[in-house]
Design an enzyme around this catalytic site. Structure first.
Site, short mmCIF file in Angstrom:
data_model
loop_
_atom_site.label_atom_id
_atom_site.label_comp_id
_atom_site.label_asym_id
_atom_site.label_seq_id
_atom_site.Cartn_x
_atom_site.Cartn_y
_atom_site.Cartn_z
N ASP A 1 0.87 -1.16 0.00
CA ASP A 1 0.00 0.00 0.00
C ASP A 1 0.92 1.22 0.00
OD1 ASP A 1 -2.33 1.65 0.43
OD2 ASP A 1 -1.72 1.77 2.53
N ASP B 1 -0.11 5.05 0.92
CA ASP B 1 -0.33 6.06 1.94
C ASP B 1 -0.27 5.45 3.34
OD1 ASP B 1 -2.06 8.64 0.36
OD2 ASP B 1 -1.52 6.78 -0.65
#
Length: 405
Positions: free
Chosen positions: A197, A199
Site C-alpha cells: 500500500d 499512503d
C-alpha cells in the site's frame, strides 16, 4: 555393536577446534549423526552426536577427545544415547515446524518469558534460536533507534495454530514487541514479490489529506480518511466524498504535495535490499497514480496501480478515471501481478495499514499489517508495529549482516 554418544563442548572459542576434533574422530572411523554449534560473545557451545563403530572401543576415542579438549581449556561432557532413544528422535523429523520471529527496539527477558510460556503450553519445543539483528554498542549514542530481532525454530503441532497466533498477538501488544508465527515451509524462504500500500505504509502521509490541506479542507478530508481506514465507511463512498471536496483544485499542487512526501522509516533500505535479492515490487494503492509513479522513479518499483485523478482545464474534477481501486480491486491486482510474473501466491508478501488492505493481505502468502489500525491489526495474520518497513526483512529470515547498508 555400535554405540551412540553425544559430545558436548563449551568454553572460549578456539580457531581450529572442529578441524582437530574431526581428525581424532576420523582415526577411529566415527560416523557423525548430527552436529551444531553456537557462539555467543566468543563463548562456544558445540554438540556432536556420533556413532562409534563396533570395530572400535569407545574408551580410547573418548579419552583422546577428553585430553584434547582439556588442553584447549574447555569443558566437556559425554552423554550415552540408547538405540531406542535415537530412533525416537529420528522419527521426529518431518513433523511440523514453525518459525517465531520476535522484533522490537530492544528485547528483554520480561518480553520473552510469556512468549516462551505460550510455546511450552501449546506443546511446542524450541530447537534453535538465532539473532538476526546486528550487534549494538552500549556506549555509542549515535547509532539511531534500536533494532532487535531473534528467530526461534520450534517443533511440534499446536492444538490450534490460529489460536496460538492470536495469543501471540495479545502478548505482542502487552509487552511491546512484534511476534510473527509462520509455518516453516519452502515458501517462507522463497518469497519473490512484495506488494505495498502507499499512503501511511510506503510513505508517512495520506496524500488525499495533503491535497485537502492545499484546498483548505484538510480537517474534513482527514476525518473521512480516518473513518475509512478504520473500516467505518465504505472505501468507494469515502473516496467520492473526499474527491468532491477537492473539486476545482489547481493541478499544480500535485507537484508541490509530491515534493513534501516522506518515506516511511526503513522503506529505502527494504526496497534496496529486495531489489538486490531479486524480488519484484509493486504499489497497489487506493491513492493516486501521480504519486505512485513519483515513488516508482525514486525507489525503482516494478509495478504501480492506483486511482487516476481526472483533470480538466488544469483542475481536478472531483472524479477518477476508470474503476476505483478499492479493497477487492487491490486483491485482484495482486493476483494479476503474481500471474503475470509467474509467481505463486504463497510467494507474495503484501503490506498495508487500512481496512481496504485486508483483502490484499489475505490473498498473499504473507500479509503484514504495518502500524495499522486496531481492526486491521486484529484481522491480519501478521503485524509490524514497533519498527520501520525494513523489519519485513526479518520475517523472511534475513540477518542484518547479510544486507546492504
Amino acid at each position: 555393536m555400535s554405540e551412540i554418544v553425544l559430545i558436548q563442548i563449551s568454553g572460549n572459542d578456539k580457531p581450529g577446534l572442529t578441524s582437530s576434533l574431526m581428525g581424532i574422530l576420523a582415526e577411529y572411523d566415527v560416523n557423525i549423526l548430527d552436529m551444531g554449534q553456537a557462539v555467543i560473545h566468543d563463548t562456544l557451545s558445540l554438540g556432536i552426536l556420533v556413532e562409534i563403530p563396533d570395530t572400535a572401543e569407545n574408551s580410547p576415542i573418548l579419552k583422546d577427545i577428553l585430553f584434547h579438549v582439556h588442553a584447549h581449556g574447555m569443558h566437556l561432557r559425554f552423554v550415552p544415547v540408547g538405540g531406542d532413544a535415537y530412533e525416537s528422535w529420528v522419527r521426529e523429523q518431518g513433523k511440523a515446524r514453525y518459525i517465531i520471529t520476535v522484533i522490537g527496539r530492544a528485547i528483554t527477558a520480561a518480553q520473552l518469558q510469556p512468549i516462551a510460556a505460550a510455546i511450552t503450553a501449546n506443546g511446542l519445543n524450541i530447537d534453535d534460536i538465532e539473532r538476526l539483528s546486528g550487534r549494538r554498542s552500549l556506549q555509542r549514542k549515535d547509532t539511531g533507534p534500536g533494532r532487535a530481532c531473534i528467530e526461534l525454530s520450534v517443533r511440534g503441532q499446536p492444538p490450534d495454530a490460529d489460536a496460538l497466533k492470536g495469543e501471540f498477538m495479545t502478548i505482542a501488544q502487552e509487552v511491546g514487541v512484534d511476534i510473527a508465527f509462520q509455518e516453516d515451509t519452502p515458501y517462507r524462504r522463497n518469497r519473490r514479490l512484495v506488494v505495498f500500500d502507499m499512503d501511511s505504509t510506503l510513505i508517512q502521509q495520506e496524500v488525499i489529506d495533503e491535497l485537502g490541506r492545499e484546498a483548505g479542507v484538510m480537517d474534513q478530508v482527514a476525518a473521512i480518511t480516518a473513518a475509512a481506514m478504520r473500516g467505518e465507511i465504505d472505501f468507494r463512498e469515502s473516496l467520492r466524498r473526499r474527491l468532491a471536496l477537492l473539486r476545482g483544485l489547481d493541478v499544480a499542487v500535485l507537484e508541490r504535495v509530491a515534493g513534501r512526501l516522506q518515506l516511511t522509516e526503513g522503506a529505502e533500505r527494504l526496497i534496496r535490499n529486495l531489489r538486490h535479492l531479486g524480488y519484484r515490487t509493486a504499489i497497489i494503492s487506493g491513492g493516486f497514480t501521480y504519486f505512485g509513479h513519483c515513488l516508482q522513479r525514486r525507489l525503482g518499483i516494478d509495478h504501480v496501480h492506483a486511482n487516476e485523478l481526472e483533470i480538466a482545464d488544469g483542475r481536478l474534477t472531483g472524479n477518477v478515471v476508470g474503476a476505483i481501486v478499492d479493497g477487492e480491486r487491490k486483491a485482484e491486482l495482486l493476483r494479476e501481478i503474481a500471474a503475470a510474473e509467474e509467481i505463486d501466491l504463497e510467494q507474495v508478501i503484501a503490506v498495508g495499514d487500512g481496512a481496504n488492505d485486508l483483502p490484499m493481505l489475505r490473498s498473499a502468502g504473507l500479509g503484514v499489517a504495518f502500524h495499522a489500525k486496531p481492526l486491521v491489526r486484529a484481522s491480519a495474520r501478521h503485524a509490524i508495529s514497533t519498527l520501520g518497513l525494513d523489519a519485513l526483512l526479518y520475517l523472511i529470515g534475513m540477518r542484518d549482516r547479510d544486507l546492504r547498508a
